[in-house]
Structure formats: C-alpha cells, structure tokens
Design a protein around this motif. Structure first.
Motif, PDB file in Angstrom:
ATOM      1  N   LEU A  54      -6.433  -6.043   4.010  1.00  0.00           N
ATOM      2  CA  LEU A  54      -5.429  -7.069   3.721  1.00  0.00           C
ATOM      3  C   LEU A  54      -5.677  -7.757   2.382  1.00  0.00           C
ATOM      4  CD1 LEU A  54      -4.779  -8.758   7.191  1.00  0.00           C
ATOM      5  CD2 LEU A  54      -3.707  -6.748   6.155  1.00  0.00           C
ATOM      6  N   TRP A  55      -6.922  -7.917   1.994  1.00  0.00           N
ATOM      7  CA  TRP A  55      -7.215  -8.523   0.696  1.00  0.00           C
ATOM      8  C   TRP A  55      -6.642  -7.661  -0.422  1.00  0.00           C
ATOM      9  CZ3 TRP A  55      -9.313 -13.169  -0.587  1.00  0.00           C
ATOM     10  CH2 TRP A  55      -9.643 -13.356  -1.916  1.00  0.00           C
ATOM     11  N   GLU A  56      -6.880  -6.368  -0.344  1.00  0.00           N
ATOM     12  CA  GLU A  56      -6.392  -5.456  -1.386  1.00  0.00           C
ATOM     13  C   GLU A  56      -4.867  -5.487  -1.451  1.00  0.00           C
ATOM     14  OE1 GLU A  56      -7.112  -2.939  -4.573  1.00  0.00           O
ATOM     15  OE2 GLU A  56      -8.579  -4.030  -3.377  1.00  0.00           O
ATOM     16  N   LEU A  57      -4.210  -5.538  -0.305  1.00  0.00           N
ATOM     17  CA  LEU A  57      -2.753  -5.574  -0.259  1.00  0.00           C
ATOM     18  C   LEU A  57      -2.203  -6.881  -0.816  1.00  0.00           C
ATOM     19  CD1 LEU A  57       0.050  -4.531   0.673  1.00  0.00           C
ATOM     20  CD2 LEU A  57      -0.454  -5.572   2.906  1.00  0.00           C
ATOM     21  N   TYR A  58      -2.680  -8.004  -0.272  1.00  0.00           N
ATOM     22  CA  TYR A  58      -2.081  -9.296  -0.590  1.00  0.00           C
ATOM     23  C   TYR A  58      -2.560  -9.922  -1.898  1.00  0.00           C
ATOM     24  CZ  TYR A  58       0.151  -9.554   3.990  1.00  0.00           C
ATOM     25  OH  TYR A  58       0.923  -9.332   5.099  1.00  0.00           O
ATOM     26  N   VAL A  59      -3.719  -9.500  -2.402  1.00  0.00           N
ATOM     27  CA  VAL A  59      -4.224 -10.075  -3.649  1.00  0.00           C
ATOM     28  C   VAL A  59      -4.063  -9.100  -4.811  1.00  0.00           C
ATOM     29  CG1 VAL A  59      -6.236 -11.040  -4.833  1.00  0.00           C
ATOM     30  CG2 VAL A  59      -5.821 -11.584  -2.426  1.00  0.00           C
ATOM     31  N   ASN A  60      -4.421  -7.835  -4.584  1.00  0.00           N
ATOM     32  CA  ASN A  60      -4.398  -6.855  -5.670  1.00  0.00           C
ATOM     33  C   ASN A  60      -3.170  -5.954  -5.660  1.00  0.00           C
ATOM     34  OD1 ASN A  60      -6.910  -7.818  -6.591  1.00  0.00           O
ATOM     35  ND2 ASN A  60      -7.974  -6.544  -5.103  1.00  0.00           N
ATOM     36  N   GLY A  61      -2.378  -6.022  -4.604  1.00  0.00           N
ATOM     37  CA  GLY A  61      -1.115  -5.291  -4.562  1.00  0.00           C
ATOM     38  C   GLY A  61      -1.221  -3.804  -4.308  1.00  0.00           C
ATOM     39  N   ARG A  62      -2.322  -3.365  -3.712  1.00  0.00           N
ATOM     40  CA  ARG A  62      -2.513  -1.934  -3.438  1.00  0.00           C
ATOM     41  C   ARG A  62      -2.914  -1.732  -1.984  1.00  0.00           C
ATOM     42  NH1 ARG A  62      -5.374  -2.775  -8.437  1.00  0.00           N
ATOM     43  NH2 ARG A  62      -7.231  -3.065  -7.194  1.00  0.00           N
TER      44      ARG A  62
END
Length: 149
Positions: A54-62
């Motif tokens: 979820l961090w990668e999705l919501y912060v880094n967009g991937r």
C-alpha cells in the motif's frame, strides 16, 4: 594481532565493536512474530490487500508486491494488537524500512496515514499517489521516495 570488523575495519584484537547491535531473541515482540495467531493474522492481512504494497501504491504510485506486514501500532506499544489484522499494514521490505524511518520523526501522524491507506484500499479507492502530498507536507521535503528522514 589484527582482526577485521565489518563496521570498524582493521583493528587490534581483542575488539568489541561499539557499532554492532546485539540481537535480543528473548524480546517479547520477537516471540510474537513466531506465534500462530500472528502468522494467521499476517496471512489474512496480506490476502485482504491482495498482496499489494500500500505504501508503494499510495505514496509512489506503483504496484509492487507486499512481502511482509508492518504493525501500525507497534508491538512494544500495545502487545494486544500484535495479531489484530486491522493493525497490519502490507508492505515490501524496502518500504518497511522507510516507514520505520518516518516513525522515528512523525510516529502518530504516520500511524494515522497508514490506517487511512488501509481504509481507502478496503473501500475500493486505489488512486495512485493519493498520499504522496500528505507525506511531502508531513516531512517538508520532496524526494523521489516521497520523503526524507
């Protein structure tokens, strides 16, 4: 006689490294990670979030696979939440380290953001980089990872 320390380099023997951190396998939180209740909650949390970091999705967009879970409310702060699926945040090893770095500076605010990310994902809101500006505002620094410690 000389020996090589991976932290200090070549030093005189005997050498007691001030940089080496001794692992304490008797700590209460270490025992919890081996418990059946935690392992079950961990598997259920990863499954609930489709193994998405979820961090990668919501912060880094991937999209990136989540390989572990982070306790939003840390085990040492509240051992009763150790096996609570709602307290587990799916992430990758790389982002897990970044989350812990953020906790050192902004623990309460970071915990609130992680809970919000979990709620958004469960509600079906999968907007990439939705929380990037929150992290940038929190730290006051914009970097490639979304924050700097």
């Amino acid at each position: 006689m000389k020996v090589t320390c991976k932290y200090c380099g070549i030093v005189d023997k005997p050498h007691h490294c001030p940089h080496k951190v001794k692992q304490d396998n008797q700590r209460k939180d270490k025992r919890i990670y081996r418990s059946a209740s935690y392992q079950t909650a961990r598997a259920m949390a990863l499954d609930t979030y489709n193994y998405v970091d979820l961090w990668e999705l919501y912060v880094n967009g991937r999209y990136q696979p989540a390989t572990l879970t982070h306790h939003i409310i840390e085990v040492l702060d509240d051992p009763d939440k150790a096996a609570d699926q709602m307290n587990l945040f799916p992430t990758s090893a790389e982002n897990h380290a970044d989350i812990h770095d953020l906790y050192k500076l902004y623990k309460d605010k970071a915990q609130n953001l992680l809970f919000s990310m979990c709620q958004d994902y469960q509600a079906g809101n999968r907007e990439p980089e939705k929380y990037k500006s929150h992290i940038d505002d929190l730290t006051g620094v914009v970097t490639q990872k979304g924050y700097s410690s």
